[in-house]
Design a protein around this motif. Sequence first.
Motif, mmCIF file in Angstrom:
data_model
loop_
_atom_site.group_PDB
_atom_site.id
_atom_site.type_symbol
_atom_site.label_atom_id
_atom_site.label_comp_id
_atom_site.label_asym_id
_atom_site.label_seq_id
_atom_site.Cartn_x
_atom_site.Cartn_y
_atom_site.Cartn_z
ATOM 1 N N ALA A 1 0.847 -1.195 0.000
ATOM 2 C CA ALA A 1 0.000 0.000 0.000
ATOM 3 C C ALA A 1 0.877 1.237 0.000
ATOM 4 C CB ALA A 1 -0.912 0.002 1.214
ATOM 5 N N SER A 2 0.486 2.217 -0.806
ATOM 6 C CA SER A 2 1.235 3.469 -0.857
ATOM 7 C C SER A 2 0.265 4.627 -1.045
ATOM 8 C CB SER A 2 2.253 3.431 -2.002
ATOM 9 O OG SER A 2 1.595 3.291 -3.244
ATOM 10 N N GLY A 3 0.784 5.834 -0.793
ATOM 11 C CA GLY A 3 -0.047 7.020 -0.946
ATOM 12 C C GLY A 3 -0.109 7.793 0.360
ATOM 13 N N ASN A 4 -1.034 8.719 0.431
ATOM 14 C CA ASN A 4 -1.184 9.554 1.617
ATOM 15 C C ASN A 4 -2.014 8.819 2.666
ATOM 16 O OD1 ASN A 4 0.241 11.709 0.450
ATOM 17 N ND2 ASN A 4 -1.593 12.372 -0.635
ATOM 18 N N ILE A 5 -1.350 7.921 3.357
ATOM 19 C CA ILE A 5 -2.016 7.068 4.330
ATOM 20 C C ILE A 5 -1.677 7.530 5.741
ATOM 21 C CG2 ILE A 5 -2.240 4.715 5.209
ATOM 22 C CD1 ILE A 5 -1.314 3.747 2.434
ATOM 23 N N ASP A 6 -2.710 7.764 6.541
ATOM 24 C CA ASP A 6 -2.478 8.077 7.947
ATOM 25 C C ASP A 6 -2.207 6.804 8.740
ATOM 26 O OD1 ASP A 6 -5.100 10.589 7.860
ATOM 27 O OD2 ASP A 6 -2.977 10.758 7.381
ATOM 28 N N SER A 7 -3.045 5.811 8.509
ATOM 29 C CA SER A 7 -2.888 4.526 9.190
ATOM 30 C C SER A 7 -3.708 3.487 8.450
ATOM 31 C CB SER A 7 -3.340 4.608 10.644
ATOM 32 O OG SER A 7 -4.719 4.901 10.724
ATOM 33 N N ILE A 8 -3.352 2.235 8.671
ATOM 34 C CA ILE A 8 -4.103 1.113 8.101
ATOM 35 C C ILE A 8 -4.612 0.256 9.239
ATOM 36 C CG2 ILE A 8 -3.993 -0.957 6.693
ATOM 37 C CD1 ILE A 8 -1.979 0.386 4.925
ATOM 38 N N ASN A 9 -5.935 0.110 9.308
ATOM 39 C CA ASN A 9 -6.537 -0.676 10.379
ATOM 40 C C ASN A 9 -6.432 -2.168 10.122
ATOM 41 O OD1 ASN A 9 -7.241 1.871 11.171
ATOM 42 N ND2 ASN A 9 -9.333 1.322 11.722
ATOM 43 N N ALA A 10 -6.651 -2.561 8.883
ATOM 44 C CA ALA A 10 -6.649 -3.977 8.549
ATOM 45 C C ALA A 10 -6.285 -4.148 7.083
ATOM 46 C CB ALA A 10 -8.020 -4.600 8.817
ATOM 47 N N MET A 11 -5.685 -5.280 6.784
ATOM 48 C CA MET A 11 -5.389 -5.648 5.399
ATOM 49 C C MET A 11 -5.796 -7.105 5.201
ATOM 50 S SD MET A 11 -1.735 -3.804 4.584
ATOM 51 C CE MET A 11 -1.978 -3.817 2.791
#
Length: 119
Positions: A24-34
């Motif tokens: 995953a890339s881009g303007n991500i603050d956080s990822i809760n789940a994948m």
Amino acid sequence: QVQLVESGGGLVQPGGSLRLSCAASGNIDSINAMGWYRQAPGKQRELVARLAEGGITDYADSVKGRFTISRDSPENTVYLQMNSLKPEDTAIYYCNADASRAGLLSPYWGQGTQVTVSS
């Protein structure tokens, strides 16, 4: 924008193994789940495996004991190790991430990678 890029699909014989990756890339603050979903021809998209915060995993009954999901959180990458593959595992596999961007939590999808299990 958030982008998910999958790799690792291909053709494998029954009983073989494959490892899928999704970054995953881009303007991500956080990822809760994948997680990983799949869609076979003529069938609905279904959950394969999902990994949430805290290490909570969820697997489809059909893949338990054969597939393992893992995540490299600093790299926002999720993996799916698939062993003892069966012809019924043939499908397009899609990566999914629940990512927060600018304070808004949304689901994002990759473009899919084909997995074909055949002799």
